[in-house]
Design an enzyme around this catalytic site. Structure first.
Site, PDB file in Angstrom:
ATOM      1  N   ARG A  59      36.081  42.522  35.144  1.00  0.00           N
ATOM      2  CA  ARG A  59      36.271  43.257  36.403  1.00  0.00           C
ATOM      3  C   ARG A  59      36.496  44.754  36.197  1.00  0.00           C
ATOM      4  O   ARG A  59      36.140  45.549  37.059  1.00  0.00           O
ATOM      5  CB  ARG A  59      37.381  42.600  37.240  1.00  0.00           C
ATOM      6  CG  ARG A  59      38.744  42.452  36.572  1.00  0.00           C
ATOM      7  CD  ARG A  59      39.565  41.446  37.374  1.00  0.00           C
ATOM      8  NE  ARG A  59      40.959  41.268  36.949  1.00  0.00           N
ATOM      9  CZ  ARG A  59      41.344  40.432  35.977  1.00  0.00           C
ATOM     10  NH1 ARG A  59      40.450  39.753  35.278  1.00  0.00           N
ATOM     11  NH2 ARG A  59      42.625  40.285  35.701  1.00  0.00           N
ATOM     12  N   ASN A 112      41.180  37.947  43.276  1.00  0.00           N
ATOM     13  CA  ASN A 112      42.010  38.631  44.284  1.00  0.00           C
ATOM     14  C   ASN A 112      41.816  37.954  45.637  1.00  0.00           C
ATOM     15  O   ASN A 112      42.772  37.797  46.404  1.00  0.00           O
ATOM     16  CB  ASN A 112      41.636  40.115  44.428  1.00  0.00           C
ATOM     17  CG  ASN A 112      42.045  40.974  43.237  1.00  0.00           C
ATOM     18  OD1 ASN A 112      41.394  41.954  42.925  1.00  0.00           O
ATOM     19  ND2 ASN A 112      43.125  40.606  42.572  1.00  0.00           N
ATOM     20  N   HIS A 149      44.457  47.179  35.201  1.00  0.00           N
ATOM     21  CA  HIS A 149      45.000  46.147  36.081  1.00  0.00           C
ATOM     22  C   HIS A 149      46.356  46.549  36.657  1.00  0.00           C
ATOM     23  O   HIS A 149      47.048  47.397  36.097  1.00  0.00           O
ATOM     24  CB  HIS A 149      45.137  44.851  35.282  1.00  0.00           C
ATOM     25  CG  HIS A 149      43.868  44.467  34.595  1.00  0.00           C
ATOM     26  ND1 HIS A 149      42.951  43.620  35.164  1.00  0.00           N
ATOM     27  CD2 HIS A 149      43.346  44.868  33.403  1.00  0.00           C
ATOM     28  CE1 HIS A 149      41.913  43.488  34.333  1.00  0.00           C
ATOM     29  NE2 HIS A 149      42.129  44.230  33.266  1.00  0.00           N
ATOM     30  N   GLU A 170      45.156  42.680  31.482  1.00  0.00           N
ATOM     31  CA  GLU A 170      46.209  42.354  32.455  1.00  0.00           C
ATOM     32  C   GLU A 170      47.327  41.550  31.808  1.00  0.00           C
ATOM     33  O   GLU A 170      47.120  40.874  30.797  1.00  0.00           O
ATOM     34  CB  GLU A 170      45.597  41.580  33.642  1.00  0.00           C
ATOM     35  CG  GLU A 170      46.559  41.167  34.751  1.00  0.00           C
ATOM     36  CD  GLU A 170      47.334  42.313  35.401  1.00  0.00           C
ATOM     37  OE1 GLU A 170      48.014  43.069  34.671  1.00  0.00           O
ATOM     38  OE2 GLU A 170      47.281  42.436  36.639  1.00  0.00           O
ATOM     39  N   ARG A 201      42.807  50.848  39.636  1.00  0.00           N
ATOM     40  CA  ARG A 201      42.672  49.402  39.426  1.00  0.00           C
ATOM     41  C   ARG A 201      41.181  49.073  39.472  1.00  0.00           C
ATOM     42  O   ARG A 201      40.387  49.822  40.036  1.00  0.00           O
ATOM     43  CB  ARG A 201      43.391  48.626  40.535  1.00  0.00           C
ATOM     44  CG  ARG A 201      44.899  48.728  40.436  1.00  0.00           C
ATOM     45  CD  ARG A 201      45.580  48.032  41.601  1.00  0.00           C
ATOM     46  NE  ARG A 201      45.363  46.585  41.620  1.00  0.00           N
ATOM     47  CZ  ARG A 201      45.854  45.778  42.545  1.00  0.00           C
ATOM     48  NH1 ARG A 201      46.574  46.266  43.546  1.00  0.00           N
ATOM     49  NH2 ARG A 201      45.623  44.482  42.493  1.00  0.00           N
ATOM     50  N   HIS A 202      40.802  47.936  38.920  1.00  0.00           N
ATOM     51  CA  HIS A 202      39.443  47.436  39.108  1.00  0.00           C
ATOM     52  C   HIS A 202      39.225  47.182  40.601  1.00  0.00           C
ATOM     53  O   HIS A 202      40.193  47.007  41.356  1.00  0.00           O
ATOM     54  CB  HIS A 202      39.239  46.141  38.314  1.00  0.00           C
ATOM     55  CG  HIS A 202      40.265  45.090  38.635  1.00  0.00           C
ATOM     56  ND1 HIS A 202      40.178  44.298  39.756  1.00  0.00           N
ATOM     57  CD2 HIS A 202      41.415  44.749  38.025  1.00  0.00           C
ATOM     58  CE1 HIS A 202      41.220  43.501  39.802  1.00  0.00           C
ATOM     59  NE2 HIS A 202      42.002  43.758  38.759  1.00  0.00           N
TER      60      HIS A 202
HETATM   61  O1  G3H Z   1      49.452  38.973  37.244  1.00  0.00           O
HETATM   62  C1  G3H Z   1      49.188  40.154  37.356  1.00  0.00           C
HETATM   63  C2  G3H Z   1      49.489  40.993  38.519  1.00  0.00           C
HETATM   64  O2  G3H Z   1      48.779  42.194  38.510  1.00  0.00           O
HETATM   65  C3  G3H Z   1      50.919  41.336  38.500  1.00  0.00           C
HETATM   66  O3  G3H Z   1      51.439  41.101  39.732  1.00  0.00           O
HETATM   67  O4  G3H Z   1      53.563  41.154  38.463  1.00  0.00           O
HETATM   68  O5  G3H Z   1      53.513  41.509  40.957  1.00  0.00           O
HETATM   69  O6  G3H Z   1      53.061  39.232  39.962  1.00  0.00           O
HETATM   70  P1  G3H Z   1      52.975  40.725  39.786  1.00  0.00           P
END
Ligand code: G3H
Length: 197
Positions: A63, A15, A149, A84, A8-9
Site C-alpha cells: 500500500r 481500511n 503507516h 506498520e 500515510r498510504h
Molecule cells: O495497527 C495499526 C494502526 O495504524 C495503529 O492504530 O495503534 O490506534 O490501533 P492503533
C-alpha cells in the site's frame, strides 16, 4: 533549508473492512490519492522550488509503494523499519474481533497503549526503537518524502514536534493529507495539505 514530507498510504482495502495490519492493496479511493499526490507535493514545494528533487522512502508493504507509484522522483527506497506496527496474532483482525478473542489484551492496550505489545507482535515503544536508524539517516539527508503507516507516522511526528513519545499513540494523522515539516533551531514548522478526493 531542508524539509521532510510525511504521508500515510492511501486508503487500503483493509481500511475499508476495518482490519488491522496485513498487506492489502489500495482501494479505489486510495488510488485516487496516489494519483493526486504528485500535485500535492508540487503545491507544497511552491513555484520557485518546483524542480527540487525529493527522495521517496516507503515501507516494504504494497500500500505504501502503490501510493508512491505516480511520483516522478527517481530515488525511491524501501525500509522494513517503516513497516506498520506488527499486531502479531491479531494481524488481519478487526478491533471487534480482537476484543472478543482477547478481551484482557484489549483492555491492557486501552490502559497503556504505548507499552502494550501485541501477542507475537510489537508495541509503540518497539516502533520508536526500530525508528532510531531512520531518524539518524533523516537528520543527515535533504528533502525526503516518507510514505508509511499510521502508527509509524505518529512516532515520527512526535519526534519532530518534540512531543513525548508516550503521547504518540493518540496523535491524529489523517488519511489523504500531506504533512510538511521544516525543522528549525528551536521548533518545527508544520503545514498540511488535504487532498479533496
Ligand atoms: O495497527 C495499526 C494502526 O495504524 C495503529 O492504530 O495503534 O490506534 O490501533 P492503533
Amino acid at each position: 533549508p531542508r524539509s521532510i514530507w510525511l504521508s500515510r498510504h492511501g486508503e487500503s482495502e483493509y481500511n475499508l473492512t476495518g482490519q488491522i495490519g496485513g498487506d492489502s492493496n489500495l482501494s479505489e479511493r486510495g488510488w485516487r490519492y496516489a494519483k493526486r499526490l504528485p500535485e500535492l507535493v508540487l503545491k507544497s514545494l511552491g513555484e520557485e522550488n518546483k524542480h527540487t528533487n525529493l527522495t521517496v522512502w516507503t515501507s516494504t508493504l504494497k500500500r505504501t509503494q502503490q501510493t508512491s507509484s505516480f511520483l516522478p522522483y527517481k530515488r525511491k527506497l524501501q525500509w522494513k523499519a517503516l513497516d506498520e506496527l506488527d499486531a502479531g496474532e491479531c494481524d488481519g483482525m478487526t478491533y471487534e474481533e480482537i476484543e472478543k478473542t482477547f478481551p484482557e489484551d484489549f483492555k491492557a492496550r486501552d490502559d497503556d497503549k504505548y507499552e502494550y505489545r501485541y501477542r507475537g507482535g510489537e508495541s509503540y515503544r518497539d516502533i520508536v526503537i526500530r525508528l532510531e536508524p531512520i531518524i539518524m539517516e533523516l537528520e543527515r539527508q535533504e528533502n525526503i518524502l516518507i510514505i508509511t503507516h499510521q502508527a509509524v507516522l505518529r512516532c515520527l511526528y512526535a519526534y519532530f514536534m518534540n512531543v513525548p513519545q508516550e503521547e504518540s499513540p493518540w496523535m491524529s494523522i489523517p488519511l489523504h493529507t500531506l504533512i510538511k515539516l521544516e525543522p528549525r533551531a528551536y521548533s518545527t514548522l508544520v503545514s498540511r495539505i488535504k487532498a479533496d478526493i
